[in-house]
Motif scaffolding. Structure first.
Motif, mmCIF file in Angstrom:
data_model
loop_
_atom_site.group_PDB
_atom_site.id
_atom_site.type_symbol
_atom_site.label_atom_id
_atom_site.label_comp_id
_atom_site.label_asym_id
_atom_site.label_seq_id
_atom_site.Cartn_x
_atom_site.Cartn_y
_atom_site.Cartn_z
ATOM 1 N N TRP A 56 0.792 -1.219 0.000
ATOM 2 C CA TRP A 56 0.000 0.000 0.000
ATOM 3 C C TRP A 56 0.833 1.281 0.000
ATOM 4 C CZ3 TRP A 56 -4.392 -1.069 4.189
ATOM 5 C CH2 TRP A 56 -4.792 -2.401 4.086
ATOM 6 N N SER A 114 6.839 5.791 10.956
ATOM 7 C CA SER A 114 5.882 4.779 10.492
ATOM 8 C C SER A 114 4.475 5.238 10.835
ATOM 9 C CB SER A 114 6.159 3.433 11.151
ATOM 10 O OG SER A 114 5.831 3.497 12.511
ATOM 11 N N GLY A 115 3.516 4.609 10.182
ATOM 12 C CA GLY A 115 2.125 4.957 10.427
ATOM 13 C C GLY A 115 1.735 4.747 11.880
ATOM 14 N N ALA A 116 2.167 3.624 12.451
ATOM 15 C CA ALA A 116 1.822 3.337 13.843
ATOM 16 C C ALA A 116 2.333 4.443 14.763
ATOM 17 C CB ALA A 116 2.396 1.990 14.261
ATOM 18 N N TYR A 148 -8.103 -0.134 12.233
ATOM 19 C CA TYR A 148 -6.696 -0.553 12.270
ATOM 20 C C TYR A 148 -5.811 0.685 12.190
ATOM 21 C CZ TYR A 148 -2.166 -2.460 11.087
ATOM 22 O OH TYR A 148 -0.822 -2.754 11.102
ATOM 23 N N HIS A 149 -4.861 0.775 13.139
ATOM 24 C CA HIS A 149 -4.007 1.968 13.170
ATOM 25 C C HIS A 149 -2.535 1.640 13.359
ATOM 26 C CE1 HIS A 149 -7.610 4.433 13.128
ATOM 27 N NE2 HIS A 149 -8.110 3.679 14.090
ATOM 28 N N GLY A 150 -2.142 0.401 13.100
ATOM 29 C CA GLY A 150 -0.743 0.028 13.265
ATOM 30 C C GLY A 150 -0.571 -0.908 14.445
ATOM 31 N N GLU A 219 -10.218 5.696 10.726
ATOM 32 C CA GLU A 219 -9.709 5.798 9.366
ATOM 33 C C GLU A 219 -10.625 6.713 8.559
ATOM 34 O OE1 GLU A 219 -8.216 1.455 8.361
ATOM 35 O OE2 GLU A 219 -9.258 1.585 10.267
ATOM 36 N N ASP A 253 -6.992 8.976 10.582
ATOM 37 C CA ASP A 253 -5.845 8.197 10.125
ATOM 38 C C ASP A 253 -5.907 8.066 8.604
ATOM 39 O OD1 ASP A 253 -3.974 6.307 9.496
ATOM 40 O OD2 ASP A 253 -4.507 4.912 11.104
ATOM 41 N N VAL A 255 -3.208 7.184 6.875
ATOM 42 C CA VAL A 255 -1.973 6.466 6.541
ATOM 43 C C VAL A 255 -2.140 5.666 5.246
ATOM 44 C CG1 VAL A 255 -0.430 4.602 7.290
ATOM 45 C CG2 VAL A 255 -1.049 6.419 8.885
ATOM 46 N N ALA A 256 -3.270 4.969 5.127
ATOM 47 C CA ALA A 256 -3.496 4.164 3.918
ATOM 48 C C ALA A 256 -4.135 4.979 2.803
ATOM 49 C CB ALA A 256 -4.384 2.965 4.243
ATOM 50 N N LYS A 282 2.501 5.869 4.662
ATOM 51 C CA LYS A 282 2.619 5.035 3.454
ATOM 52 C C LYS A 282 3.037 5.744 2.140
ATOM 53 C CE LYS A 282 0.191 1.002 4.993
ATOM 54 N NZ LYS A 282 -0.882 0.917 5.981
HETATM 55 C C1 LIG Z 1 -0.632 0.692 7.505
HETATM 56 C C2 LIG Z 1 -1.477 1.469 8.397
HETATM 57 C C3 LIG Z 1 -1.001 1.949 9.624
HETATM 58 C C4 LIG Z 1 0.354 1.572 10.143
HETATM 59 O O1 LIG Z 1 1.402 2.085 9.387
HETATM 60 P P1 LIG Z 1 2.848 1.429 9.554
HETATM 61 O O2 LIG Z 1 3.723 2.311 8.732
HETATM 62 O O3 LIG Z 1 2.742 0.038 9.011
HETATM 63 O O4 LIG Z 1 3.167 1.446 10.991
HETATM 64 C C5 LIG Z 1 -1.812 2.770 10.359
HETATM 65 N N1 LIG Z 1 -3.046 3.084 9.941
HETATM 66 C C6 LIG Z 1 -3.548 2.635 8.787
HETATM 67 C C7 LIG Z 1 -4.917 3.055 8.375
HETATM 68 C C8 LIG Z 1 -2.795 1.797 7.981
HETATM 69 O O5 LIG Z 1 -3.309 1.311 6.849
#
Ligand SMILES: *Cc1c(COP(=O)(O)O)cnc(C)c1O
Length: 454
Positions: A56, A114-116, A148-150, A219, A253, A255-256, A282
């Motif tokens: 992703w 990182s996202g987490a 989901y947030h890491g 998200e 969030d 991130v994705a 990401k």
């Molecule tokens: C992938 C993801 C994360 C975590 O990101 P990492 O870089 O893998 O730690 C957090 N939130 C969402 C919505 C994600 O898809």
């Protein structure tokens, strides 16, 4: 022993791969050696289309000249110096750029890797914001089912994917779970009714507990790892309004979903939502280097601003935060969005994917197809009339992706949901090729598995 064989042995002897049962890896190992465009090549020279954007991340394909060059240029200046107490040139330039492209109330960039981490930071910031403002009781977080947030302890504490999080139950801090407005498998209720019901439940939580709630973490428009679930129209906007009404911080969030993945630069733009905190990672470097950021408003920033003795400082940081090579890659990545008019280009690709996936709808074993931009989930079921799932132990999703690998495309499933997240740069031909591989793999695998069960 030849070199490939030695590498294979060493990978089994010394590596421990993330989110991987190593027995699976030992049975079906894969070692990538190089990449070009949206193709990856393994050590035996076999090529694969990157159907999951290398988990992703990837945007413009691999070895994109402009990003390669930007990193090389930065190497000649410096690779890394600390951001603790000192700034650096690309970190400043990127922060300014991010201010321009994110929702207009977001101004400040706090980097991480990182996202987490970007989520951990958002939670700690929201928590301390209320502490600094004197609202000592506002310490809890609301989160949506299946969010989901890491994978760090803080990030899983505001997450809710039972399969990943169950084992760590007593390690996590408690958060308040609100229902996600899930459309698939909800009977015949229409999306508006599902939305209104979920918003009513959230209102109830806010109404009774707002004095102890610091923020809500969720998200943006679509849940990723929780199953590619798309929120009904108006849900996110509704959450934003509830947050304002009850003085609760909205932590989104992205991130994705960020950086064009859903057809907008950020998914919040679909509903013109202005988060108080927004996490990004990401796609930020085009899938090159680990850079993440927590973006926030000047109001939140101001609550931490003062003299040292006031004890308002945000005590958080990571060694590599604001890394120059990463920031230079991100800047080059974002320049390409402008130069290639990428967000507009993506609209055509979204339409091509939609058309392609429509052809999968009638497959006997496809229960649901969910697509937001170039973020897609194909849910496999044993029976697409009753939506009866395959027994989870049969691992139909995983087996299907192994078949896809054989046919020349890589992706990873979420249970029996096949994830399709092609790089934004994929051409029409490549998109069609990937969809056709998915179709063949799903048909063959499911037919086989349905037979086995009978
Ligand atoms: C992938 C993801 C994360 C975590 O990101 P990492 O870089 O893998 O730690 C957090 N939130 C969402 C919505 C994600 O898809």
């Amino acid at each position: 022993m030849n070199q490939q064989k030695a590498l294979l042995e060493d990978s089994k002897n010394y590596l421990w791969l993330p989110f991987t049962q190593m027995t699976d890896y030992e049975r079906d190992p894969l070692i990538i050696e190089s990449g070009e465009g949206i193709k990856l090549k393994d050590i035996d020279g076999k090529e694969y289309l990157d159907g999951y954007s290398s988990l992703w991340l990837n945007v413009h394909g691999h070895r994109k000249k402009e990003i390669d060059d930007a990193i090389k240029k930065q190497l000649d200046a410096i690779s890394h110096s600390t951001l603790l107490g000192a700034a650096n040139v690309p970190a400043i330039q990127l922060a300014k750029k991010l201010e321009q492209i994110t929702p207009k109330n977001l101004k400040r960039t706090f980097y991480s890797d990182s996202g987490a981490e970007s989520v951990e930071i958002a939670i700690k910031m929201a928590y301390q914001y209320w502490q600094n403002k004197g609202f000592k009781k506002k310490t809890k977080f609301v989160t949506l089912s299946n969010g989901y947030h890491g994978d760090t302890v803080g990030a899983i504490s505001v997450g809710a994917v039972d399969l990943y999080h169950r084992v760590y139950g007593s390690l996590m801090f408690e958060s308040i779970k609100a229902p996600f407005p899930l459309v698939y498998r909800s009977g015949k209720k229409n999306p508006d009714a599902i939305r209104d019901h979920a918003l009513a439940e959230l209102r109830e939580i806010f109404q009774s507990r707002h004095e102890e709630i610091a923020g809500i973490t969720m998200e943006s428009i679509i849940q990723g790892a929780g199953g590619m679930n798309i929120m009904p129209k108006g849900y996110l906007k509704g959450v934003e309004l509830l947050c304002k009404e009850y003085d609760i911080l909205l932590i989104i969030d992205e991130v994705a979903t960020g950086f064009g993945r859903t057809g907008k630069m950020f998914a919040v733009e679909h509903e013109d939502v202005q988060p108080d905190l927004m996490t990004i990672a990401k796609g930020i470097t085009g899938g090159y280097l680990p850079v993440a950021a927590t973006m926030t408003t000047e109001e939140i920033y101001d609550a931490f601003h003062g003299e040292y003795e006031e004890m308002k400082t945000f005590f958080h940081g990571h060694s590599y935060t604001g890394n120059q090579l990463g920031c230079a890659a991100a800047l080059a990545n974002l320049e390409i969005y402008e130069k290639e008019n990428l967000i507009e280009q993506v609209q055509k690709k979204i339409a091509i994917v939609k058309e392609g996936l429509d052809e999968l709808k009638d497959l006997e074993y496809v229960g649901d197809i969910r697509q937001l931009g170039l973020m897609c989930g194909i849910e496999l079921v044993r029976d697409n009339i009753t939506n009866e799932p395959f027994p989870w132990k049969e691992r139909v999703g995983y087996r299907s992706t192994l078949k896809m690998r054989e046919l020349g495309m890589l992706t990873r499933p979420l249970g029996d949901i096949i994830v399709f997240m092609p790089p934004l740069a994929s051409t029409e031909e490549e998109l069609k090729q990937m969809i056709s591989i998915m179709k063949q793999a799903i048909e063959e695998t499911c037919k086989e598995m349905a037979g086995v069960g009978n």
